[in-house]
Design a protein around this motif. Sequence first.
Motif, PDB file in Angstrom:
ATOM      1  N   LEU A 236      34.024  20.441  17.808  1.00 34.78           N
ATOM      2  CA  LEU A 236      33.333  20.088  18.880  1.00 34.78           C
ATOM      3  C   LEU A 236      34.028  18.635  19.347  1.00 34.78           C
ATOM      4  O   LEU A 236      34.633  17.970  18.527  1.00 34.78           O
ATOM      5  CB  LEU A 236      31.708  19.569  18.464  1.00 34.78           C
ATOM      6  N   GLY A 237      34.249  18.747  20.699  1.00 31.50           N
ATOM      7  CA  GLY A 237      35.105  17.641  21.224  1.00 31.50           C
ATOM      8  C   GLY A 237      34.384  16.424  21.589  1.00 31.50           C
ATOM      9  O   GLY A 237      35.001  15.655  22.126  1.00 31.50           O
ATOM     10  N   SER A 238      32.968  16.342  21.558  1.00 28.92           N
ATOM     11  CA  SER A 238      32.308  15.296  22.057  1.00 28.92           C
ATOM     12  C   SER A 238      30.778  15.247  21.145  1.00 28.92           C
ATOM     13  O   SER A 238      30.760  15.845  20.306  1.00 28.92           O
ATOM     14  CB  SER A 238      32.086  15.106  23.510  1.00 28.92           C
ATOM     15  N   VAL A 239      30.160  14.421  21.593  1.00 27.71           N
ATOM     16  CA  VAL A 239      28.574  14.399  21.018  1.00 27.71           C
ATOM     17  C   VAL A 239      28.319  13.872  19.917  1.00 27.71           C
ATOM     18  O   VAL A 239      27.554  13.136  19.448  1.00 27.71           O
ATOM     19  CB  VAL A 239      27.903  15.861  21.484  1.00 27.71           C
ATOM     20  N   LEU A 240      29.059  14.580  18.549  1.00 27.30           N
ATOM     21  CA  LEU A 240      28.595  14.287  17.306  1.00 27.30           C
ATOM     22  C   LEU A 240      29.242  12.900  16.978  1.00 27.30           C
ATOM     23  O   LEU A 240      30.028  12.677  17.541  1.00 27.30           O
ATOM     24  CB  LEU A 240      29.007  15.360  16.529  1.00 27.30           C
ATOM     25  N   ASN A 241      28.357  12.561  15.996  1.00 30.90           N
ATOM     26  CA  ASN A 241      28.814  11.161  15.511  1.00 30.90           C
ATOM     27  C   ASN A 241      30.429  10.988  14.984  1.00 30.90           C
ATOM     28  O   ASN A 241      30.752  10.158  15.092  1.00 30.90           O
ATOM     29  CB  ASN A 241      27.804  10.675  14.339  1.00 30.90           C
ATOM     30  N   HIS A 242      30.632  12.052  14.161  1.00 33.34           N
ATOM     31  CA  HIS A 242      31.773  11.954  13.759  1.00 33.34           C
ATOM     32  C   HIS A 242      33.156  12.113  14.683  1.00 33.34           C
ATOM     33  O   HIS A 242      34.370  11.417  14.751  1.00 33.34           O
ATOM     34  CB  HIS A 242      32.487  13.166  12.790  1.00 33.34           C
ATOM     35  N   VAL A 243      32.716  12.881  15.755  1.00 34.91           N
ATOM     36  CA  VAL A 243      33.736  12.751  17.050  1.00 34.91           C
ATOM     37  C   VAL A 243      34.111  11.436  17.607  1.00 34.91           C
ATOM     38  O   VAL A 243      34.964  10.896  17.758  1.00 34.91           O
ATOM     39  CB  VAL A 243      33.247  13.634  18.170  1.00 34.91           C
ATOM     40  N   LEU A 244      32.919  10.839  17.891  1.00 33.57           N
ATOM     41  CA  LEU A 244      32.708   9.482  18.635  1.00 33.57           C
ATOM     42  C   LEU A 244      33.498   8.436  17.595  1.00 33.57           C
ATOM     43  O   LEU A 244      34.186   7.424  18.001  1.00 33.57           O
ATOM     44  CB  LEU A 244      31.151   8.828  18.726  1.00 33.57           C
ATOM     45  N   LEU A 245      33.209   8.677  16.124  1.00 36.49           N
ATOM     46  CA  LEU A 245      33.832   7.652  15.277  1.00 36.49           C
ATOM     47  C   LEU A 245      35.469   7.885  15.380  1.00 36.49           C
ATOM     48  O   LEU A 245      35.955   6.828  15.460  1.00 36.49           O
ATOM     49  CB  LEU A 245      33.482   8.161  13.715  1.00 36.49           C
ATOM     50  N   HIS A 246      35.993   9.179  15.369  1.00 33.74           N
ATOM     51  CA  HIS A 246      37.379   9.138  15.588  1.00 33.74           C
ATOM     52  C   HIS A 246      38.162   8.412  16.810  1.00 33.74           C
ATOM     53  O   HIS A 246      39.122   7.996  16.987  1.00 33.74           O
ATOM     54  CB  HIS A 246      37.843  10.491  15.650  1.00 33.74           C
ATOM     55  N   GLN A 247      37.292   8.446  17.983  1.00 33.24           N
ATOM     56  CA  GLN A 247      37.719   7.929  19.128  1.00 33.24           C
ATOM     57  C   GLN A 247      37.656   6.479  19.011  1.00 33.24           C
ATOM     58  O   GLN A 247      38.267   5.749  19.955  1.00 33.24           O
ATOM     59  CB  GLN A 247      36.794   8.352  20.341  1.00 33.24           C
TER      60      GLN A 247
END
Length: 433
Positions: A236-247
């Motif tokens: 997933l490219g957005s939304v989930l916590n781990h995605v926001l973490l990486h950004q």
Amino acid sequence: MTDPTAPSTAPEPWGTAVPSDVPTHWYNLAADLPEPPPPALHPGTREPLGPDDLAPLFPMALIMQEVSTERYVEIPQAVREVYALWRPSPLIRARRLERALGTPAKIFYKYEGVSPAGSHKPNTAVAQAYYNAAEGITKLTTETGAGQWGASLSMACALFDLECEVWQVRASYDSKPYRRMQMEVYGGTCHPSPSELTQAGRAMLAADPDTTGSLGMAISEAVEAAATNPTAHYSLGSVLNHVLLHQTVIGQEALAQLDEIGDSADVVFGCAGGGSNLGGLTFPFLGRNLREGTTTRVVACEPAACPSLTQGEYRYDFGDVAGLTPLLKMHTLGKDFVPPPIHAGGLRYHGMAPMVSHAKELGLLDAIAIDQDAAFAAGLEFARAEAIIPAPESTHAVAGAIAHARQATTDETIVIGLSGNGVLDLPSYSSYV
């Protein structure tokens, strides 16, 4: 089930030294929030999800990051080596834009368009490809709107020897052929969504053969494709916590770059669709506010055509149309919401990231809705002053910042998240002009 603390078996792309100013850790806002965010719920039992519930779709390292409350998570060396191709991204003083606006404010923009794929999306695509490769996965499936995410994951999969299959929202698939070509150059496969390739897609087409699609529809197809293939995972490219973490490499760099010149941000503007760019840029600023008492204001700039933060309900909802994903507590327009085919295809999602939604509920950030014409007008104004053509998504943040700067009466510091370049989005600009 792979032990996320075990030595990695993922390929090490180059094994070269990484510059010291490339971040070594991701920042986790959950560690500093005054109240923990509500948990994701199992779609069947409506009980909080456990790690085993997510194992069919994600590698265990990402699942652990999803629920982590550690303030900092170490970035693997192989990921930092790829980051070093473009990180740290520049924080640029927009002096020509300041003069054009006649504002006393100082305007900076954090430019993520320098990445190989042209946007901020590789920050998480590279990490997700790495962790999946480490777990022995050979294929990733995903959805994409404008195509920035699909291109970024295709790029990351090429670097870590994974197959990549993408379902792109039909409105963007038809209007942005160069994004599809970019995915194919990297070795990815791209389908318009909804498609005849999945049960979910066939059902959607049966209900509305002429639908322009939505990210919720594309997610359903990508999740189904991964769930039915034992060697595939969903990404997933957005939304989930781990995605926001990486950004959060974005915001951490911006803080360090401002510190280096002895400045600090009074207000930060970021575009908001699913929340990854906004969270990545602003969570480190919010963390400093919470830990040190600083007062940086954060403004989420979303499209008026898909206003989940400003008009959506804060409640549990599915992340996809078919109801295959966990239930997330978020600001949502409803999983069946089909937005008009606006040019900023990367912002056409019915819900907002749970962590961003929670921060909004706690009063940690503000949100405004930007009309498409105002966004493109701001994009042109920025391009003609600063020479960079912003991605249509980024123009929403630019519009919010320009409106604010025009009203400024002091030399306050404004930071804009310029999430990507618009070089492959010129037909959209041409339509507006």
